[in-house]
Design a protein around this motif. Structure first.
Motif, mmCIF file in Angstrom:
data_model
loop_
_atom_site.group_PDB
_atom_site.id
_atom_site.type_symbol
_atom_site.label_atom_id
_atom_site.label_comp_id
_atom_site.label_asym_id
_atom_site.label_seq_id
_atom_site.Cartn_x
_atom_site.Cartn_y
_atom_site.Cartn_z
ATOM 1 N N PHE A 1 26.389 49.312 52.329
ATOM 2 C CA PHE A 1 26.500 50.036 51.458
ATOM 3 C C PHE A 1 26.631 48.560 50.399
ATOM 4 O O PHE A 1 26.450 48.044 51.085
ATOM 5 C CB PHE A 1 27.005 51.762 50.770
ATOM 6 C CG PHE A 1 28.323 50.610 52.029
ATOM 7 C CD1 PHE A 1 29.844 49.812 51.298
ATOM 8 C CD2 PHE A 1 28.535 50.654 53.770
ATOM 9 C CE1 PHE A 1 31.548 49.832 51.424
ATOM 10 C CE2 PHE A 1 30.090 50.958 54.011
ATOM 11 C CZ PHE A 1 30.983 50.375 53.414
ATOM 12 N N ASN A 2 26.950 49.095 49.025
ATOM 13 C CA ASN A 2 27.322 48.315 48.470
ATOM 14 C C ASN A 2 29.399 48.420 47.872
ATOM 15 O O ASN A 2 29.676 49.342 47.251
ATOM 16 C CB ASN A 2 26.675 48.362 46.723
ATOM 17 C CG ASN A 2 25.094 47.416 46.986
ATOM 18 O OD1 ASN A 2 24.790 46.900 47.994
ATOM 19 N ND2 ASN A 2 23.744 48.289 46.680
ATOM 20 N N ILE A 3 29.457 47.447 47.963
ATOM 21 C CA ILE A 3 31.142 47.176 47.508
ATOM 22 C C ILE A 3 30.799 46.553 46.530
ATOM 23 O O ILE A 3 30.260 45.196 45.664
ATOM 24 C CB ILE A 3 32.053 46.912 48.353
ATOM 25 C CG1 ILE A 3 31.926 45.891 48.626
ATOM 26 C CG2 ILE A 3 32.332 48.472 49.041
ATOM 27 C CD1 ILE A 3 33.214 45.108 49.819
ATOM 28 N N LYS A 4 32.112 46.776 45.168
ATOM 29 C CA LYS A 4 32.079 45.347 44.273
ATOM 30 C C LYS A 4 33.611 44.323 44.594
ATOM 31 O O LYS A 4 34.405 45.553 45.207
ATOM 32 C CB LYS A 4 32.333 46.235 42.785
ATOM 33 C CG LYS A 4 31.646 46.900 42.047
ATOM 34 C CD LYS A 4 32.045 47.602 40.741
ATOM 35 C CE LYS A 4 30.487 48.071 40.294
ATOM 36 N NZ LYS A 4 29.760 48.950 40.488
ATOM 37 N N VAL A 5 33.431 43.347 44.486
ATOM 38 C CA VAL A 5 34.265 42.359 44.341
ATOM 39 C C VAL A 5 34.955 41.805 43.482
ATOM 40 O O VAL A 5 33.821 41.158 42.352
ATOM 41 C CB VAL A 5 33.588 40.846 45.682
ATOM 42 C CG1 VAL A 5 34.581 41.802 47.101
ATOM 43 C CG2 VAL A 5 33.058 41.156 45.284
ATOM 44 N N LYS A 6 35.859 41.758 43.078
ATOM 45 C CA LYS A 6 36.184 40.949 41.668
ATOM 46 C C LYS A 6 37.346 39.883 41.909
ATOM 47 O O LYS A 6 38.144 39.843 42.400
ATOM 48 C CB LYS A 6 37.193 41.605 40.874
ATOM 49 C CG LYS A 6 37.240 40.801 39.374
ATOM 50 C CD LYS A 6 38.630 42.703 38.652
ATOM 51 C CE LYS A 6 39.864 43.277 39.465
ATOM 52 N NZ LYS A 6 40.678 43.679 38.704
ATOM 53 N N ASN A 7 37.260 38.983 41.016
ATOM 54 C CA ASN A 7 38.268 37.219 41.528
ATOM 55 C C ASN A 7 38.849 37.053 40.988
ATOM 56 O O ASN A 7 39.211 37.924 39.597
ATOM 57 C CB ASN A 7 36.978 35.999 41.249
ATOM 58 C CG ASN A 7 36.648 35.652 39.742
ATOM 59 O OD1 ASN A 7 37.202 36.092 38.846
ATOM 60 N ND2 ASN A 7 35.497 35.248 39.219
ATOM 61 N N GLU A 8 40.050 36.322 40.195
ATOM 62 C CA GLU A 8 40.944 35.697 39.958
ATOM 63 C C GLU A 8 40.424 36.028 38.312
ATOM 64 O O GLU A 8 41.327 35.867 37.364
ATOM 65 C CB GLU A 8 42.225 34.944 39.981
ATOM 66 C CG GLU A 8 41.208 33.742 40.524
ATOM 67 C CD GLU A 8 40.565 33.210 41.657
ATOM 68 O OE1 GLU A 8 40.443 32.295 41.737
ATOM 69 O OE2 GLU A 8 40.241 33.913 42.367
ATOM 70 N N LYS A 9 39.512 35.514 37.700
ATOM 71 C CA LYS A 9 38.866 35.719 36.653
ATOM 72 C C LYS A 9 38.366 37.648 35.963
ATOM 73 O O LYS A 9 38.005 36.850 34.924
ATOM 74 C CB LYS A 9 38.603 34.400 36.235
ATOM 75 C CG LYS A 9 38.489 33.502 36.203
ATOM 76 C CD LYS A 9 37.744 32.340 36.461
ATOM 77 C CE LYS A 9 38.400 30.595 36.554
ATOM 78 N NZ LYS A 9 37.317 30.081 35.955
ATOM 79 N N ASN A 10 38.293 38.280 36.878
ATOM 80 C CA ASN A 10 38.351 39.434 36.899
ATOM 81 C C ASN A 10 36.436 39.738 37.052
ATOM 82 O O ASN A 10 36.458 40.880 36.058
ATOM 83 C CB ASN A 10 38.726 40.112 35.192
ATOM 84 C CG ASN A 10 40.447 40.354 35.341
ATOM 85 O OD1 ASN A 10 40.763 41.302 36.887
ATOM 86 N ND2 ASN A 10 41.220 40.105 34.501
ATOM 87 N N LYS A 11 35.686 38.628 37.636
ATOM 88 C CA LYS A 11 34.618 38.797 37.339
ATOM 89 C C LYS A 11 34.209 39.625 38.556
ATOM 90 O O LYS A 11 34.651 39.459 39.675
ATOM 91 C CB LYS A 11 34.026 37.144 37.448
ATOM 92 C CG LYS A 11 32.696 37.122 37.355
ATOM 93 C CD LYS A 11 31.764 35.714 37.664
ATOM 94 C CE LYS A 11 30.291 35.597 38.488
ATOM 95 N NZ LYS A 11 29.672 35.033 38.637
ATOM 96 N N ILE A 12 32.958 40.943 37.890
ATOM 97 C CA ILE A 12 32.822 41.059 39.167
ATOM 98 C C ILE A 12 31.079 40.931 39.550
ATOM 99 O O ILE A 12 30.780 40.994 38.928
ATOM 100 C CB ILE A 12 32.954 42.736 38.257
ATOM 101 C CG1 ILE A 12 34.104 42.812 38.460
ATOM 102 C CG2 ILE A 12 32.817 43.790 39.859
ATOM 103 C CD1 ILE A 12 34.629 44.338 37.776
ATOM 104 N N SER A 13 31.297 41.294 41.094
ATOM 105 C CA SER A 13 29.949 41.201 42.136
ATOM 106 C C SER A 13 29.595 42.417 43.002
ATOM 107 O O SER A 13 30.611 42.785 42.604
ATOM 108 C CB SER A 13 30.393 39.607 42.639
ATOM 109 O OG SER A 13 30.251 38.595 41.356
#
Length: 161
Positions: free
Chosen positions: A6-18
């Motif tokens: 399944f796909n999950i979203k990950v967000k970095n400290e600059k709020n970029k979501i992949s």
């Protein structure tokens, strides 16, 4: 424990979501490897947060944290003093997050894929040039006073045979 992807979203400290595809049976270390591949950092030192809690055990499985497709995980680097450096070869440029302590050899290993060549000669190698100086593989970026937004040239090199 399922083998479902399944796909999950990950967000970095600059709020970029992949978005990353994982399996329920994957260990957290696999998730960190996937984050590292999209994030562009030299080392895989991350603080990974899920619902406010840090995922400390890389050997635990994704399913043990009840991570679902609708969840967003947050990650940030655990390395102090990171900065961006740009690597350019011909018309290709990539940005990497590095620290002054990163060794040139580690950087070369991490960028080799981006600047792949078909040359299989045992005398062939990549070399990094900064301020008209070839960077020595055993030194660090700090040894050359390389700082934020530096531009480093990637060139083909050939050993004398």
């Amino acid at each position: 424990m399922g083998n479902n992807s399944f796909n999950i979203k990950v967000k970095n400290e600059k709020n970029k979501i992949s978005e990353i595809t994982i399996k329920e049976k994957n260990k957290i270390e696999i998730l960190i490897d996937k984050i590292s591949s999209i994030d562009g950092r030299i080392n895989r030192n991350y603080i990974l947060l899920y619902k406010g809690d840090q995922l400390l055990d890389e050997n635990k499985r994704v399913s043990s944290y009840n991570i679902t497709p609708s969840d967003i995980l947050t990650y940030k680097s655990s390395r102090e003093g990171e900065f961006s450096v740009f690597f350019t070869k011909n018309n290709l440029q990539i940005e990497k997050l590095v620290t002054a302590q990163d060794k040139i050899d580690d950087i070369l290993s991490s960028i080799r894929y981006y600047f792949a060549t078909n040359n299989t000669s045992r005398y062939y190698y990549l070399r990094l040039i900064y301020d008209n100086i070839e960077l020595d593989r055993i030194k660090t970026l700090g040894d050359y006073n390389i700082t934020e937004n530096a531009r480093i040239i990637v060139e083909d090199g050939f050993l004398q045979g």
